[in-house]
Design an enzyme around this catalytic site. Structure first.
Site, short mmCIF file in Angstrom:
data_model
loop_
_atom_site.label_atom_id
_atom_site.label_comp_id
_atom_site.label_asym_id
_atom_site.label_seq_id
_atom_site.Cartn_x
_atom_site.Cartn_y
_atom_site.Cartn_z
N HIS A 123 -99.82 -66.21 -85.69
CA HIS A 123 -99.80 -66.38 -84.22
C HIS A 123 -100.29 -67.80 -83.93
O HIS A 123 -101.10 -68.35 -84.68
CB HIS A 123 -100.76 -65.34 -83.64
CG HIS A 123 -100.78 -65.24 -82.15
ND1 HIS A 123 -101.49 -66.12 -81.36
CD2 HIS A 123 -100.20 -64.36 -81.30
CE1 HIS A 123 -101.35 -65.77 -80.09
NE2 HIS A 123 -100.57 -64.71 -80.03
N ASP A 200 -107.44 -62.75 -89.08
CA ASP A 200 -107.05 -62.48 -87.71
C ASP A 200 -106.62 -61.01 -87.67
O ASP A 200 -105.52 -60.67 -88.11
CB ASP A 200 -105.89 -63.42 -87.32
CG ASP A 200 -105.26 -63.04 -85.99
OD1 ASP A 200 -105.63 -62.00 -85.41
OD2 ASP A 200 -104.36 -63.78 -85.54
N GLN A 203 -103.98 -57.50 -84.67
CA GLN A 203 -102.98 -56.42 -84.71
C GLN A 203 -103.43 -55.25 -85.58
O GLN A 203 -102.71 -54.26 -85.70
CB GLN A 203 -101.65 -56.97 -85.25
CG GLN A 203 -100.94 -57.89 -84.29
CD GLN A 203 -100.54 -57.21 -82.99
OE1 GLN A 203 -100.30 -56.00 -82.95
NE2 GLN A 203 -100.50 -57.98 -81.91
N LYS A 226 -106.19 -54.97 -77.43
CA LYS A 226 -105.14 -54.43 -78.29
C LYS A 226 -105.61 -53.14 -78.95
O LYS A 226 -104.90 -52.55 -79.77
CB LYS A 226 -104.73 -55.45 -79.34
CG LYS A 226 -104.03 -56.67 -78.72
CD LYS A 226 -103.63 -57.66 -79.76
CE LYS A 226 -103.35 -59.04 -79.20
NZ LYS A 226 -102.04 -59.15 -78.55
N CYS A 364 -95.46 -66.02 -79.44
CA CYS A 364 -96.50 -66.98 -79.87
C CYS A 364 -96.44 -67.19 -81.38
O CYS A 364 -97.48 -67.29 -82.04
CB CYS A 364 -97.90 -66.52 -79.45
SG CYS A 364 -98.12 -66.49 -77.69
#
Ligand code: PMP
Length: 406
Positions: A123, A200, A203, A226, A364
């Site tokens: 991202h 990261d 998700q 999220k 993104c």
């Protein structure tokens, strides 16, 4: 399962509405999930009853606000199995968490000739901060390529790792095409060459449990919105040893121990990195989101989401002129596609007319779009509350759109 999902859906007020005369099928969960009643209630309760600034005052409301705000930190620390609450820094989200590592850690730890390794799947928030830091420090940014399936090319990644690599920054799962990366393996490889690793996990959080100590990640970033929590709130987890190397990046109230007009000394972890009045309500609501997630059987949720992914993949593959981007064997519940005849934006607009919410565009992840030579995709992403009927509606609507543009 159907009864369980009906009961779950009843807890999400936003899912009860109609859009363009159709029941809402919300399939944009990778962008943000809807919020359950308890998360919304936590926000209301804070503003209606407990609103006060945290940490400083001795009055009752400030006591309640501080208890609930710091209580949220404890719940989050326990949820990700952090060694201590001092390892959990509150941020505005994944983006700010990654920027915090960039500006307070990497900027001071890296120099000329050092390398940061990312991947083509990232991202923008896990690309741009490193470009900025490389410009400042003279470090070099490298990116491991992906194969045509959307899987990371692990041989190429290993080839890019060397004693020059000081940081590997990698997503657990691609928000754009769903690929799940072998993060544990990458952490082991990176640590062998002495590099630190930032994961990261934006998700990942809503879909499987994450044990930061078992993973041995140095930094982990994620966003509450999220994982059924509020927007504009997130976490940076850091091992104590790396947080102790980092310098404060924003100065102000709460992050100091003492201040004179000449100089200041810093507060203990995690407060050193939390300048100013924090986002109290959203921290508390994130605690409620963690409680919500812990009330779910996360393994059953993952199985359910994977069934929806399989159904969507099979159904969409049967549509004339449709190509799924990202066919890795291990994927988050995300399906991204393009069609020969119709632009993603037109597909998204027509789906919305049928009450189906998907995302269109580059997600993104412009370098990844360039890798697959597409300007953007249509992306459907599933959460615990989505149903097979919703996926069927998506497939039927896409078939109809294909006929319309044929
Ligand atoms: N990384 C990934 C993989 C994401 O999916 C997102 C959100 N789309 C982000 C980072 C940024 O999260 P936020 O906008 O909440 O900071």
């Amino acid at each position: 399962m159907t009864n369980m999902i009906d009961a779950l859906r009843a807890r999400f007020p936003a899912l009860q509405q109609q859009v363009n005369g159709q029941p809402l099928a919300y399939l944009d969960n990778a962008a943000t999930t809807q919020k359950p009643d308890t998360v919304i209630q936590a926000l209301l309760d804070y503003y209606r009853q407990d609103n006060a600034n945290v940490h400083r005052a001795v009055h009752t409301l400030a006591g309640r606000a501080t208890r609930d705000y710091e209580g949220a930190r404890d719940r989050i620390a326990q949820f990700i199995n952090a060694a201590s609450r001092e390892n959990v820094i509150f941020t505005r989200g994944t983006t700010e968490a990654i920027n915090l590592v960039a500006y307070s850690w990497a900027r001071h730890q890296l120099g000329e000739g050092d390398e940061i390794l990312i991947t083509e799947l990232e991202h923008h928030s896990n690309i741009v901060p490193w470009q900025l830091i490389c410009k400042e420090t003279g470090a070099v940014l490298k990116a491991a390529p992906v194969k045509d399936s959307g899987e990371l090319d692990m041989a190429a990644l290993q080839g890019l790792l060397s004693s020059r690599t000081k940081l590997v920054a990698i997503g657990d799962a691609s928000n754009a095409i769903g690929t799940i990366n072998p993060v544990a393996e990458i952490i082991t490889l990176a640590h062998k060459v002495g590099a630190r690793v930032l994961v990261d996990a934006a998700q990942a959080m809503a879909h499987h449990s994450l044990d930061v100590q078992a993973l041995d990640a140095d930094f982990v970033a994620f966003s509450a919105h999220k994982m059924y929590g509020p927007t504009g709130f997130g976490v940076l987890y850091g091992k104590t040893e790396v947080l102790e190397q980092a310098q404060p990046w924003q100065g102000g109230g709460d992050m100091i121990e003492t201040v004179t007009l000449e100089e200041s000394t810093w507060n203990a972890l995690p407060y050193r990195f939390e300048a100013g009045t924090p986002n109290i309500a959203d921290a508390i609501a994130t605690g409620a989101a963690v409680d919500f997630m812990q009330s779910l059987d996360l393994n059953a949720v993952a199985e359910h989401e994977q069934r929806l992914l399989q159904q969507a993949t099979e159904g969409l593959n049967a549509v004339d002129g449709l190509r799924i981007i990202g066919t890795a064997p291990k994927k988050a519940a995300i399906v991204s596609f393009v069609m020969d005849t119709a632009h993603p934006q037109d597909i998204g607009t027509l789906l919305d007319e049928n009450g189906i919410a998907v995302r269109t565009g580059h997600h993104c992840a412009m370098p990844l779009m360039a890798r697959f030579d597409v300007p953007g995709t249509v992306r459907a992403s599933f959460a615990a509350y989505n149903t097979a009927e919703e996926v069927e509606r998506l497939i039927d609507s896409v078939h109809r759109i294909a006929r319309l543009f044929a």
